[in-house]
Design a protein around this motif. Structure first.
Motif, PDB file in Angstrom:
ATOM      1  N   ARG A 525       0.834  -1.206   0.000  1.00 21.04           N
ATOM      2  CA  ARG A 525       0.000   0.000   0.000  1.00 21.04           C
ATOM      3  C   ARG A 525       0.867   1.253   0.000  1.00 21.04           C
ATOM      4  O   ARG A 525       0.602   2.224  -0.717  1.00 21.04           O
ATOM      5  N   LEU A 529       1.045   4.213  -2.922  1.00 28.29           N
ATOM      6  CA  LEU A 529       0.814   5.624  -2.604  1.00 28.29           C
ATOM      7  C   LEU A 529       2.030   6.482  -2.941  1.00 28.29           C
ATOM      8  O   LEU A 529       1.891   7.638  -3.353  1.00 28.29           O
ATOM      9  N   HIS A 532       1.833   7.455  -6.472  1.00 28.84           N
ATOM     10  CA  HIS A 532       0.521   7.948  -6.886  1.00 28.84           C
ATOM     11  C   HIS A 532       0.612   9.239  -7.697  1.00 28.84           C
ATOM     12  O   HIS A 532       0.058   9.344  -8.800  1.00 28.84           O
ATOM     13  N   GLN A 575      -0.885   0.052 -10.532  1.00 29.25           N
ATOM     14  CA  GLN A 575      -1.188   0.744  -9.283  1.00 29.25           C
ATOM     15  C   GLN A 575      -2.360   0.093  -8.548  1.00 29.25           C
ATOM     16  O   GLN A 575      -2.325  -0.072  -7.320  1.00 29.25           O
ATOM     17  N   MET A 579      -2.423  -1.802  -4.848  1.00 30.70           N
ATOM     18  CA  MET A 579      -3.311  -1.402  -3.763  1.00 30.70           C
ATOM     19  C   MET A 579      -4.107  -2.596  -3.249  1.00 30.70           C
ATOM     20  O   MET A 579      -4.286  -2.765  -2.028  1.00 30.70           O
ATOM     21  N   GLN A 595      -8.684   6.979   2.120  1.00 32.20           N
ATOM     22  CA  GLN A 595      -7.575   7.262   1.200  1.00 32.20           C
ATOM     23  C   GLN A 595      -7.461   6.165   0.147  1.00 32.20           C
ATOM     24  O   GLN A 595      -7.248   6.450  -1.045  1.00 32.20           O
ATOM     25  N   CYS A 596      -7.643   4.924   0.549  1.00 27.52           N
ATOM     26  CA  CYS A 596      -7.551   3.805  -0.396  1.00 27.52           C
ATOM     27  C   CYS A 596      -8.708   3.826  -1.389  1.00 27.52           C
ATOM     28  O   CYS A 596      -8.520   3.567  -2.584  1.00 27.52           O
ATOM     29  N   PHE A 599      -8.068   6.527  -3.857  1.00 31.27           N
ATOM     30  CA  PHE A 599      -6.972   6.086  -4.728  1.00 31.27           C
ATOM     31  C   PHE A 599      -7.525   5.239  -5.873  1.00 31.27           C
ATOM     32  O   PHE A 599      -7.237   5.482  -7.050  1.00 31.27           O
ATOM     33  N   TYR A 603      -8.013   6.128 -10.447  1.00 27.60           N
ATOM     34  CA  TYR A 603      -7.577   5.374 -11.627  1.00 27.60           C
ATOM     35  C   TYR A 603      -8.768   4.879 -12.448  1.00 27.60           C
ATOM     36  O   TYR A 603      -8.738   4.906 -13.688  1.00 27.60           O
TER      37      TYR A 603
END
Length: 705
Positions: A525, A529, A532, A575, A579, A595-596, A599, A603
């Motif tokens: 993870r 990040l 990112h 990416q 994750m 946040q995940c 993320f 994408y």
């Protein structure tokens, strides 16, 4: 035995470190062809070539195409001195997981790699997959560490071992039939071969182009039946061999033959021996001719040599089939002998030896000098660069080294062109002692290897969508996240009419590392990040480029347009998979879980936008110009790859569910990580996104039929 196409062998694989040992060295072939065209060479940033000191002296004095242009700037060229000549032909290529090893009789020259009749073998290593020859690679690497090398060359060899830890692995005792790397650094080769062959050896069959002037080896091997093969009209064997009593009475056979292929004459340069025993045979091939300095000496008394020995071959092993493949062999007669010249360059040592001359990053020359310095009155360094006037700098002692500050103009010249330096020692009597000359090692350029490697990777990635994918996979597998950030920053794919690169179908390994090397949990993870911002910047730059080109497309631009589309898919895929791996069995704080989710959404939304540009703008624009039918064959090439990547994306929510991430609340309770109404991963919104992607794929496929 199978024929080895050495050029094709060196086109396979990409390596970071290259260690070479050769007697002869063709600068034009090495710099103009190997470093530019053969994958085994051209991706490496740490290249060291050991050559005989006599050949090195010739390279220093050479002009035009024969003079090295990149020595000291793009690779290290290290001379080796011994009583005779430095004669090995060993080529070791490595990266963190793989290796290629070539051992044989071929020098690093065009004739050695393509024209001569040579004897060579190649071996590969793949960490965790094929480690059969791990001992062989380790033994060869250890041998390189023992060669007489300058300080910076020793550091370069050490760097290869540190980067490729598998080269230093300790191995169990070899099996009876396992190939062995033998050198004469400590003991002559012949007694080592006799021990390895075991008891009961009754005959020796030898292949060699070079021989001693006197047939001393016939007397040395009088306990064996001896059959020698060489080349008609080219062998250095003298008439004295044919006059030896053992040859006259037939106990020793000498056969001269020709080596041609499809009407093309190949000069014999191969060297090999077969020891025939009652239960097995041993084959040894490499650099050692059938001479006393090669087989019965060490570097202190003769040549420096090495061979690959293969014990445990069947008793019926047919040496003649390998040594006389054209079956043109006839008994030797005087008229078929050559001129007896061994062709070797023998250069005496200088009383004042310049071991190494480096130009440091601070613009200072540092010289490692050995010899008669006790009589010094003044030590001058002379630097020669191409057609410029030689520069003369006074050296000052700095501990065991000597140094001199370089003018900026000289530093710039040395950075652009290979420079040569020597030392002149004045004495009270007025005599001047001159050292040998060496190529200047420009440390700033030799140490810029990682950046050069990355630039080469970017250049390759720009060639095609397949190459972009392959380079991204390598960077992900290496775990070099700083390099990945730089890769995203440097990689700018232009949309042009450049034709599609045709290299056959490349394997498409998963962008998610698998097996024991896969990074999981918090580390995965964090890695995702950390990339990112750079990944999104890469995607947004290229998405803007797609949108601009989509309204005015050309058929010629289809390959590079789809190259950009597939590159964006690859980056998103890499990416997102990182994750998912980072969520596996993890318990997160609520803000981390948000946040995940954000993320992932970043994408997925960009993928949706790219597909909209492709099917809503680009394809209709091609159709309006009546170009869609002509573009369809090119589009079809990329559709299967996009479908493959899209199928992974469409399973993303299920993959996250299988990872079972948990969230800890304020009471410390662990709960199943929830989705919220505005989340793209919320079931309702996810279904809308998923359905839209499926429709876009269907429209794309329909347009290409």
């Amino acid at each position: 035995m199978a024929t080895l196409d050495l050029i094709n062998e060196l086109r396979r694989g990409r390596f970071d470190h290259v260690l070479l040992a050769t007697y002869n060295f063709s600068a034009d072939f090495f710099e103009g062809y190997c470093l530019r065209s053969l994958d085994a060479f051209r991706y490496a940033d740490n290249v060291v070539a050991f050559v005989d000191h006599g050949i090195y002296a010739k390279l220093i004095a050479a002009e035009g195409r024969d003079r090295p242009k990149l020595a000291g700037r793009g690779y290290y060229l290290n001379p080796v001195s011994c009583h005779g000549v430095f004669h090995p032909k060993v080529y070791l290529f490595t990266n963190k997981r793989q290796g290629l090893l070539v051992i044989g009789s071929c020098n690093l020259s065009k004739t050695g790699f393509t024209n001569n009749a040579e004897f060579a073998g190649s071996f590969r290593f793949d960490l965790g997959k094929d480690q059969t020859h791990g001992r062989l690679f380790a033994d060869v690497y250890r041998w390189f560490t023992r060669l007489d090398a300058s300080e910076s060359v020793s550091q370069a060899i050490e760097a290869a071992g540190q980067d490729c830890g598998w080269l230093r692995t300790t191995h169990d005792a070899p099996t009876a039939s396992e190939p062995r790397f033998l050198s004469n650094l400590d003991e002559p080769l012949w007694p080592q071969l006799r021990v390895l062959a075991g008891d009961g050896i009754s005959k020796c069959t030898a292949l060699s182009p070079y021989f001693d002037r006197q047939p001393k080896l016939i007397d040395e091997l009088d306990d064996l039946g001896l059959h020698i093969y060489s080349e008609r009209k080219a062998t250095t064997m003298t008439a004295a061999w044919l006059e030896h009593p053992s040859v006259v009475d037939g106990r020793v056979q000498i056969t001269l033959t020709r080596y041609d292929e499809d009407g093309h004459e190949r000069g014999l340069h191969a060297k090999a021996v077969v020891l025939h025993g009652a239960d097995a045979c041993l084959l040894a091939y490499g650099s050692a001719n059938f001479t006393t300095p090669a087989l019965f000496a060490t570097p202190n008394t003769g040549n420096c040599e090495c061979v690959l020995a293969i014990p445990g071959l069947p008793v019926e092993f047919d040496a003649r089939a390998s040594f006389d493949p054209t079956e043109q062999g006839v008994p030797a007669v005087v008229d078929d002998l050559g001129d007896g010249d061994d062709g070797f360059e023998h250069v005496g040592a200088s009383a004042l030896r310049l071991v190494e001359l480096c130009l440091g990053k601070a613009g200072e020359f540092v010289a490692d000098i050995r010899g008669a310095l006790e009589a010094k009155s003044r030590v001058m360094l002379v630097i020669e660069v191409a057609d410029h006037e030689p520069a003369r700098l006074e050296l000052r002692t700095a501990g065991e080294k000597w140094s001199a500050r370089a003018p900026e103009a000289l530093v710039q010249r040395c950075a652009r062109l290979s420079a040569v330096g020597h030392v002149e020692l004045g004495s009270p009597s007025g005599d001047t002692l001159v050292s040998n000359s060496v190529f200047v090692h420009v440390i700033a350029q030799l140490d810029a290897g990682a950046e050069r490697r990355l630039v080469r990777r970017v250049q390759v990635a720009l060639e095609s969508a397949e190459q972009f994918h392959a380079e991204l996979v390598r960077l992900l597998e290496d775990g070099e996240d700083e390099q990945l950030v730089r890769f995203f920053q440097l990689c700018n794919i232009t949309i042009s009419g450049r034709p599609r690169l045709r290299r056959g179908r490349l394997a498409r390994p998963s962008l998610a590392a698998e097996g024991k090397g896969r990074v999981m949990g918090r580390r995965a993870r964090a890695l995702a990040l950390s990339l990112h911002a750079a990944a999104l910047d890469f995607i947004d730059r290229h998405r803007t480029r797609l949108a601009r080109h989509a309204r005015e497309p050309t058929v010629e631009g289809v390959p590079t347009f789809m190259h950009v589309v597939r590159a964006i898919f690859d980056v998103c895929d890499a990416q997102l998979q990182r994750m998912v791996a980072g969520l596996d069995q993890q318990t997160l704080r609520p803000e981390r879980w948000k946040q995940c989710r954000d993320f992932v959404a970043a994408y997925l939304m960009r993928l949706e936008q790219v597909m909209e540009i492709l099917v809503e703008v680009y394809l209709p624009s091609l159709a309006e110009r009546d170009d869609l039918e002509r573009a369809a064959p090119e589009l079809r090439i990329d559709v299967s790859a996009l479908r493959e990547r899209s199928q992974v994306m469409l399973r993303l929510r299920d993959d996250i569910e299988e990872a079972k991430p948990m969230v800890s609340n304020e009471l410390g309770q662990r709960l199943r990580a929830p989705y919220f109404r505005n989340d793209l991963l919320n079931e309702a919104r996810w279904e809308i996104w998923r359905s839209g992607m499926i429709r876009s794929l269907q429209r794309l496929e329909a347009s290409c039929r």
